[in-house]
Design an enzyme around this catalytic site. Structure first.
Site, PDB file in Angstrom:
ATOM      1  N   SER A   1       0.820  -1.206   0.000  1.00 25.25           N
ATOM      2  CA  SER A   1       0.000   0.000   0.000  1.00 25.25           C
ATOM      3  C   SER A   1       0.865   1.273   0.000  1.00 25.25           C
ATOM      4  O   SER A   1       1.759   1.391  -0.820  1.00 25.25           O
ATOM      5  CB  SER A   1      -0.933  -0.073   1.210  1.00 25.25           C
ATOM      6  OG  SER A   1      -2.107   0.614   0.948  1.00 25.25           O
TER       7      SER A   1
ATOM      8  N   LYS B   1       4.283   2.084  -2.326  1.00 26.17           N
ATOM      9  CA  LYS B   1       4.750   3.290  -3.030  1.00 26.17           C
ATOM     10  C   LYS B   1       6.187   3.570  -2.562  1.00 26.17           C
ATOM     11  O   LYS B   1       7.087   3.878  -3.333  1.00 26.17           O
ATOM     12  CB  LYS B   1       3.860   4.503  -2.689  1.00 26.17           C
ATOM     13  CG  LYS B   1       2.340   4.299  -2.851  1.00 26.17           C
ATOM     14  CD  LYS B   1       1.573   5.598  -2.555  1.00 26.17           C
ATOM     15  CE  LYS B   1       0.144   5.440  -2.011  1.00 26.17           C
ATOM     16  NZ  LYS B   1      -0.844   4.782  -2.816  1.00 26.17           N
TER      17      LYS B   1
ATOM     18  N   TRP C   1      -9.649   0.385  -5.696  1.00 23.90           N
ATOM     19  CA  TRP C   1      -9.129   1.708  -5.316  1.00 23.90           C
ATOM     20  C   TRP C   1      -7.696   1.904  -5.833  1.00 23.90           C
ATOM     21  O   TRP C   1      -7.301   2.988  -6.225  1.00 23.90           O
ATOM     22  CB  TRP C   1      -9.195   1.821  -3.786  1.00 23.90           C
ATOM     23  CG  TRP C   1      -8.827   3.129  -3.183  1.00 23.90           C
ATOM     24  CD1 TRP C   1      -7.854   3.348  -2.252  1.00 23.90           C
ATOM     25  CD2 TRP C   1      -9.440   4.404  -3.396  1.00 23.90           C
ATOM     26  NE1 TRP C   1      -7.822   4.670  -1.891  1.00 23.90           N
ATOM     27  CE2 TRP C   1      -8.786   5.340  -2.578  1.00 23.90           C
ATOM     28  CE3 TRP C   1     -10.490   4.854  -4.220  1.00 23.90           C
ATOM     29  CZ2 TRP C   1      -9.127   6.704  -2.539  1.00 23.90           C
ATOM     30  CZ3 TRP C   1     -10.830   6.207  -4.185  1.00 23.90           C
ATOM     31  CH2 TRP C   1     -10.142   7.110  -3.359  1.00 23.90           C
TER      32      TRP C   1
ATOM     33  N   HIS D   1      -7.428  -5.825  -0.567  1.00 21.37           N
ATOM     34  CA  HIS D   1      -6.234  -5.026  -0.299  1.00 21.37           C
ATOM     35  C   HIS D   1      -5.575  -5.542   0.986  1.00 21.37           C
ATOM     36  O   HIS D   1      -6.061  -5.271   2.083  1.00 21.37           O
ATOM     37  CB  HIS D   1      -6.711  -3.580  -0.115  1.00 21.37           C
ATOM     38  CG  HIS D   1      -5.634  -2.581   0.095  1.00 21.37           C
ATOM     39  ND1 HIS D   1      -4.858  -2.119  -0.944  1.00 21.37           N
ATOM     40  CD2 HIS D   1      -5.205  -1.930   1.204  1.00 21.37           C
ATOM     41  CE1 HIS D   1      -4.001  -1.212  -0.474  1.00 21.37           C
ATOM     42  NE2 HIS D   1      -4.187  -1.091   0.829  1.00 21.37           N
TER      43      HIS D   1
HETATM   44  C1  GCU Z   1      -5.489   4.780   1.354  1.00 24.34           C
HETATM   45  C2  GCU Z   1      -4.857   5.577   0.242  1.00 24.34           C
HETATM   46  C3  GCU Z   1      -3.950   4.724  -0.636  1.00 24.34           C
HETATM   47  C4  GCU Z   1      -2.965   3.941   0.226  1.00 24.34           C
HETATM   48  C5  GCU Z   1      -3.697   3.208   1.319  1.00 24.34           C
HETATM   49  C6  GCU Z   1      -2.803   2.565   2.375  1.00 24.34           C
HETATM   50  O1  GCU Z   1      -6.401   3.875   0.820  1.00 24.34           O
HETATM   51  O2  GCU Z   1      -5.880   6.212  -0.493  1.00 24.34           O
HETATM   52  O3  GCU Z   1      -3.239   5.542  -1.534  1.00 24.34           O
HETATM   53  O4  GCU Z   1      -2.197   3.081  -0.563  1.00 24.34           O
HETATM   54  O5  GCU Z   1      -4.494   4.116   2.063  1.00 24.34           O
HETATM   55  O6  GCU Z   1      -1.635   2.857   2.473  1.00 24.34           O
HETATM   56  O7  GCU Z   1      -3.344   1.800   3.174  1.00 24.34           O
END
Ligand code: GCU
Length: 396
Positions: free
Chosen positions: A231, A235, A322, A374
């Site tokens: 998540s 990144k 998402w 997720h």
């Molecule tokens: C949110 C966010 C995402 C991210 C995620 C996470 O959903 O919008 O960009 O990857 O949190 O880190 O859990």
């Protein structure tokens, strides 16, 4: 086109890529997306202090070591607590490859090992729907053990190293007053400049500092360290891998917008949402692209390309709309020409595959698409380990 410079020059050789286009892309990601990481020699020493060691951890299968990595000599210097599990047989003569990743809940949460110290740092995190905060307690021990599969990783011959991401920068919009950012302020500077690093930059910097430690540990083969993240930390893993060529392999799990998925598709999350809900993750210059993805001088396939020719695995989940799984696949595909130019087999898929439990395309750009939500699942770890077996174990 990842193989065309800003001035329109076509990149036709590996030399042009590494001397011209790669540095150009890295600069664009620094100035417009994640912000520049301060790489200039800093004035503080970084101290590694082993604070615990247990050679009979995980029922005798592993050595557990905890290391404080202290940024500076002041009594209140920020520090990252690194937790390392080493396979029992790992030694100087037979060092183990390793996985390194930051965790969301504290080191004690990744396994049931009763010996891992409970973090003393205040845990604060922006969920996008508000901030949650708490002090770590015994109750959290092993809470996300299924997300790390430490026993399995060690059993398959890898070390696992992890640290709590908030040690580097607490995950909420605090104007960068805590964490590691202030260590680098010029006299009178109170927050990063518009093109300087945000939280993702600081987390990625911390991964490189953890790798510094792994390089000094004789039981670890530091030329075979895979950086993994889920998540927002996916990144981060990509950005760490793009900046620090010492990472031999990169795994992005469900990293989505601002990670592996293409911004210009505008499916699922968008840049405006990232900037609105998590203004502290990226640099301030990124805000001008809210609603203007088409004007970004880069897109996220070029972040993947910055890792080339090193293996990268993009892992997507069907119900994680998402994060735009298809956009993650298309980014992997659009990075392929760079991987091919550099002499690898790139992505071995022509089309977005159907989701499957054991999905794993094992080219140098790996891709996985599984059913479900997720999350990081034990089946994801099997894929990560299989991918690492293919790409790290064969490496001399
Ligand atoms: C949110 C966010 C995402 C991210 C995620 C996470 O959903 O919008 O960009 O990857 O949190 O880190 O859990």
């Amino acid at each position: 086109d990842p193989l065309r410079t800003v001035e329109g020059r076509e990149v036709t050789t590996p030399e042009l890529w590494s001397k011209t286009r790669r540095p150009e892309l890295l600069r664009l990601f620094e100035s417009h997306v994640y912000g520049k990481t301060p790489v200039a020699a800093h004035e503080f020493p970084i101290i590694h202090r082993v604070v615990s060691e247990d050679s009979e951890a995980l029922g005798g299968k592993a050595v557990r070591r905890e290391i404080s990595i202290i940024f500076g000599e002041k009594p209140d210097a920020p520090r990252m607590e690194l937790l390392v599990f080493l396979p029992k047989g790992a030694s100087k003569d037979s060092p183990a490859p390793a996985f390194l990743g930051l965790n969301f809940e504290g080191n004690h949460s990744v396994s049931h090992d009763p010996g891992v110290r409970i973090p003393t740092a205040w845990m604060r995190r922006d969920q996008g729907r508000g901030v949650v905060d708490h002090k770590a307690t015994e109750e959290g021990r092993g809470q996300v053990a299924d997300r790390w599969c430490v026993e399995r990783v060690v059993e398959r011959g890898y070390a696992l190293a992890t640290a709590y991401y908030g040690d580097l920068d607490p995950d909420f919009d605090d104007g960068y007053q805590n964490g590691v950012h202030p260590l680098f302020y010029r006299d009178g500077q109170t927050k990063p400049d518009p093109d300087q690093w945000g939280a993702i930059g600081a987390w990625a910097w911390g991964l490189s500092r953890a790798l510094d430690y792994l390089e000094s540990a004789p039981e670890v083969d530091a030329a075979k360290v895979a950086v993994m993240g889920h998540s927002r930390l996916g990144k981060t893993a990509l950005w760490a891998g793009a900046q620090d060529p010492r990472f031999a392999l990169v795994i992005s799990n469900n990293s989505g917008e601002g990670g592996a998925s293409l911004s210009r598709r505008n499916y699922g999350e968008d840049v405006a949402h990232l900037n609105r809900s998590f203004p502290h993750w990226f640099c301030d210059a990124y805000r001008q692209y809210s609603g203007h993805e088409d004007q970004l001088p880069v897109d996220q396939h070029e972040l993947i390309a910055l890792i080339a020719p090193r293996p990268v695995l993009v892992s997507s989940a069907e119900e994680d709309r998402w994060a735009d799984p298809k956009g993650e696949f298309l980014a992997a595909q659009a990075a392929d020409p760079v991987y091919r130019l550099l002499g690898t087999d790139g992505l071995l898929l022509q089309e977005w595959p159907a989701p499957a439990e054991d999905s794993l395309s094992k080219g140098t750009i790996g891709y996985r698409y599984r059913p479900g939500k997720h999350d990081v699942l034990p089946s994801d770890w099997e894929a990560f380990l299989d991918f690492a077996d293919v790409h790290l174990k064969k490496k001399k």
